[in-house]
Design a protein around this motif. Structure first.
Motif, PDB file in Angstrom:
ATOM      1  N   ALA A   1       0.840  -1.198   0.000  1.00  0.00           N
ATOM      2  CA  ALA A   1       0.000   0.000   0.000  1.00  0.00           C
ATOM      3  C   ALA A   1       0.873   1.245   0.000  1.00  0.00           C
ATOM      4  CB  ALA A   1      -0.914   0.006   1.226  1.00  0.00           C
ATOM      5  N   GLU A   2       0.444   2.244  -0.758  1.00  0.00           N
ATOM      6  CA  GLU A   2       1.113   3.539  -0.776  1.00  0.00           C
ATOM      7  C   GLU A   2       0.110   4.613  -0.387  1.00  0.00           C
ATOM      8  OE1 GLU A   2       4.275   3.990  -4.061  1.00  0.00           O
ATOM      9  OE2 GLU A   2       2.725   2.777  -5.002  1.00  0.00           O
ATOM     10  N   ASP A   3       0.585   5.624   0.341  1.00  0.00           N
ATOM     11  CA  ASP A   3      -0.311   6.711   0.748  1.00  0.00           C
ATOM     12  C   ASP A   3      -0.186   7.928  -0.159  1.00  0.00           C
ATOM     13  OD1 ASP A   3       2.183   7.542   1.475  1.00  0.00           O
ATOM     14  OD2 ASP A   3       1.745   7.784   3.611  1.00  0.00           O
ATOM     15  N   ILE A   4       0.580   7.804  -1.237  1.00  0.00           N
ATOM     16  CA  ILE A   4       0.745   8.910  -2.182  1.00  0.00           C
ATOM     17  C   ILE A   4      -0.059   8.643  -3.442  1.00  0.00           C
ATOM     18  CG2 ILE A   4       3.030   9.542  -1.326  1.00  0.00           C
ATOM     19  CD1 ILE A   4       4.199   8.019  -3.741  1.00  0.00           C
TER      20      ILE A   4
ATOM     21  N   GLY B   1      -4.598  12.396   5.830  1.00  0.00           N
ATOM     22  CA  GLY B   1      -3.559  12.920   6.700  1.00  0.00           C
ATOM     23  C   GLY B   1      -3.711  14.401   6.988  1.00  0.00           C
ATOM     24  N   GLY B   2      -4.956  14.879   7.092  1.00  0.00           N
ATOM     25  CA  GLY B   2      -5.196  16.284   7.358  1.00  0.00           C
ATOM     26  C   GLY B   2      -5.010  17.191   6.165  1.00  0.00           C
ATOM     27  N   GLU B   3      -4.867  16.605   4.982  1.00  0.00           N
ATOM     28  CA  GLU B   3      -4.639  17.390   3.770  1.00  0.00           C
ATOM     29  C   GLU B   3      -5.683  17.024   2.726  1.00  0.00           C
ATOM     30  OE1 GLU B   3      -1.196  17.895   0.271  1.00  0.00           O
ATOM     31  OE2 GLU B   3      -0.936  16.493   1.939  1.00  0.00           O
TER      32      GLU B   3
ATOM     33  N   PRO C   1     -12.291   6.501  -1.830  1.00  0.00           N
ATOM     34  CA  PRO C   1     -11.780   7.791  -1.354  1.00  0.00           C
ATOM     35  C   PRO C   1     -10.337   7.710  -0.894  1.00  0.00           C
ATOM     36  CG  PRO C   1     -13.244   6.809   0.274  1.00  0.00           C
ATOM     37  CD  PRO C   1     -13.326   5.935  -0.939  1.00  0.00           C
ATOM     38  N   ALA C   2      -9.584   8.762  -1.136  1.00  0.00           N
ATOM     39  CA  ALA C   2      -8.207   8.840  -0.664  1.00  0.00           C
ATOM     40  C   ALA C   2      -8.168   8.636   0.848  1.00  0.00           C
ATOM     41  CB  ALA C   2      -7.611  10.195  -1.028  1.00  0.00           C
ATOM     42  N   GLY C   3      -7.209   7.852   1.304  1.00  0.00           N
ATOM     43  CA  GLY C   3      -7.073   7.574   2.730  1.00  0.00           C
ATOM     44  C   GLY C   3      -7.812   6.338   3.190  1.00  0.00           C
TER      45      GLY C   3
END
Length: 520
Positions: free
Chosen positions: A248-251, A326-328, A497-499
């Motif tokens: 998994a990547e968070d980018i 991540g708050g963004e 969704p992202a995240g």
């Protein structure tokens, strides 16, 4: 949390000491006289990984004193310009401390050749440069060619290496070629690529880089399995319920959106990284750890690996959408610059496999990868069957899950074991606990970067961690039906969704069998 620790039984070694005791069998071999030529030397891979890895190897005393590094690119650079680029890359990305004396010795062997891949004169100049290095630096005719370039350029570069005589080798010198993934985009293209490379270099001189195989924790899979009697009796279908392999990547894609469109998560990660991790996890014990024996056992696993169908239910794909992570607030895939908003290229992919062998028959292997997921992690989770009988009231074990053995490949390399334990108190209440082993706390010696290990293995001619033709083609045989199935569907990838941890279809994929994905 219960934390386990380990000791190496030795103090930290000084890799830079030229008077190291050669009788110490723990020390890696030092490369003999040789040089490395990098095509695509202006790219991010070269700047962030290859150049720093070469300096780190030199700093650890693992390169010969006369080692030569040659860059090839279209940029109109002189030798000093190239040296400055390498210097900046080393200062920014090297793992080991900067030492001027190491740098000065290494920089003496820098050369740069300007030209394009179809420029005969440029390759003739490169051949002359290599010959000069043999005379001046004592590289003895031993040179590796690193193709850090798009696969579409492999044929022309290989033909130029052959035309100019750069690929020529004999009993007194070696020439090797290093190829970065992707190794084709399907089985047919992989075969065509292999044929082109094999016309110029023999198979034992071709090194296909999969940087995941250079990671210490991937190699530790073999140590955990075959150096310990603890795991072997339960490492089979009698005790294992299923295996989950996750990258998994968070980018998001960012500036790579245009490049990534048409490739997708399955081709980018499952075909190489995850199927290789599956092979390491499921392979039988080799008779020795020679490269031939290791490869033979991996190939046996890949030959026994089959997709589980129907593919509508046992695979899943998705595209990330915008949202908070991540708050963004981040953009969705279709808002990324250079990406076709009508594209069906997936950023999340999951498949179900089985290994049809006596050891693993009936055990599903779930492979998943994605971008913009909950966190960056790569892990292998071996999930065990529930105990056949629990002599407790149901309310006492309602928080008890399945035992699991988790190998964390990155970023916090180590191993976690999950098992049930009694909660302190007067009641018999059982709850899951974890026992954790971390590389960073157990060993004083820092793990080298994967590219350090792999580049050194190329220079040493040690092929254990590099897939051969048969592995590459068999991996495409496994994955191609999934790619073709998805391509035939009118409906595109499911949004997520992202995240999050992927689309709902991925959750349903396991839920149909009464299972669920781990939350790393």
């Amino acid at each position: 949390m219960t934390r386990a620790s380990a000791s190496t039984g030795a103090s930290e070694r000084d890799w830079t000491n030229p008077l190291r005791d050669p009788r110490d069998k723990r020390l890696p071999r030092i490369a003999g006289p040789c040089g490395l030529v990098i095509f695509g030397v202006t790219g991010d891979l070269s700047r962030k990984k290859l150049m720093p890895a070469i300096y780190d190897l030199a700093n650890r005393g693992l390169l010969p004193p006369g080692f030569a590094l040659t860059g090839f690119a279209r940029r109109e650079w002189g030798q000093e310009d190239f040296g400055q680029v390498v210097y900046e890359a080393v200062k920014q990305y090297a793992r080991t401390p900067f030492r001027q004396e190491v740098w000065d010795r290494l920089a003496e062997g820098f050369r740069f050749v300007q030209g394009s891949f179809d420029d005969d004169d440029a390759f003739d100049r490169l051949e002359q440069t290599v010959a000069d290095l043999d005379r001046i630096r004592g590289t003895s005719g031993n040179h590796a060619f690193y193709l850090s370039i798009p696969p579409s350029a492999f044929p022309v570069v290989c033909k130029q290496l052959a035309r100019s005589g750069l690929s020529a080798q004999d009993v007194e010198q070696w020439r090797r070629v290093v190829i970065e993934k992707p190794f084709g985009h399907d089985l047919q293209s992989a075969r065509e690529l292999n044929e082109i490379v094999d016309e110029v270099f023999p198979e034992d001189s071709v090194f296909r880089i999969d940087h995941y195989l250079g990671k210490e924790t991937v190699q530790n899979i073999l140590a955990l399995r075959f150096a310990n009697q603890l795991f072997e009796p339960i490492w089979n279908s009698h005790y294992v319920d299923h295996v989950q392999i996750t990258m998994a990547e968070d980018i998001g894609l960012g500036g790579r959106a245009g490049y990534y469109d048409g490739i997708g998560a399955a081709r980018d990660v499952i075909q190489n990284h995850l199927l290789q991790l599956l092979a390491f996890t499921a392979m039988e014990e080799p008779t020795s750890f020679s490269s031939d024996e290791l490869r033979a056992e991996k190939i046996k696993v890949l030959n026994a690996t089959r997709l589980v169908g129907p593919l509508d239910e046992t695979t899943a794909r998705g595209q990330y959408t915008g949202g908070w992570q991540g708050g963004e607030l981040v953009r969705g895939l279709k808002e990324e610059e250079g990406f076709d908003p009508n594209s069906h290229t997936e950023t999340f992919a999951a498949i179900t496999c089985e290994v049809n062998s006596r050891r693993w028959a009936g055990v599903p292997f779930y492979l998943r990868t994605g971008k913009r997921l909950g966190r960056r992690v790569t892990e292998i989770a071996v999930v065990f069957k529930r105990a056949p009988h629990l002599p407790f009231d149901a309310t006492m074990t309602e928080e008890l899950g399945q035992n699991a053995f988790v190998i964390r490949v990155q970023p916090d390399e180590g191993v976690t074991m999950r098992f049930g334990s009694k909660v302190p108190g007067s009641q018999m209440e059982v709850r899951d606990v974890t026992m954790d082993f971390g590389y960073g706390t157990a060993f004083t010696e820092a793990s080298p970067e994967a590219y350090e290990r792999l580049i050194l293995d190329v220079l040493l001619g040690e092929p254990s961690l590099f897939p051969v033709n048969e592995e590459v083609e068999r991996s495409w045989e496994i994955l191609d039906p999934v790619i073709e199935h998805w391509a035939a569907q009118e409906k595109g990838p499911d949004p997520y969704p992202a995240g999050s941890w992927g689309p709902e279809s991925a959750q349903q994929m396991l839920a149909r069998t009464g299972r669920a994905w781990r939350r790393p």
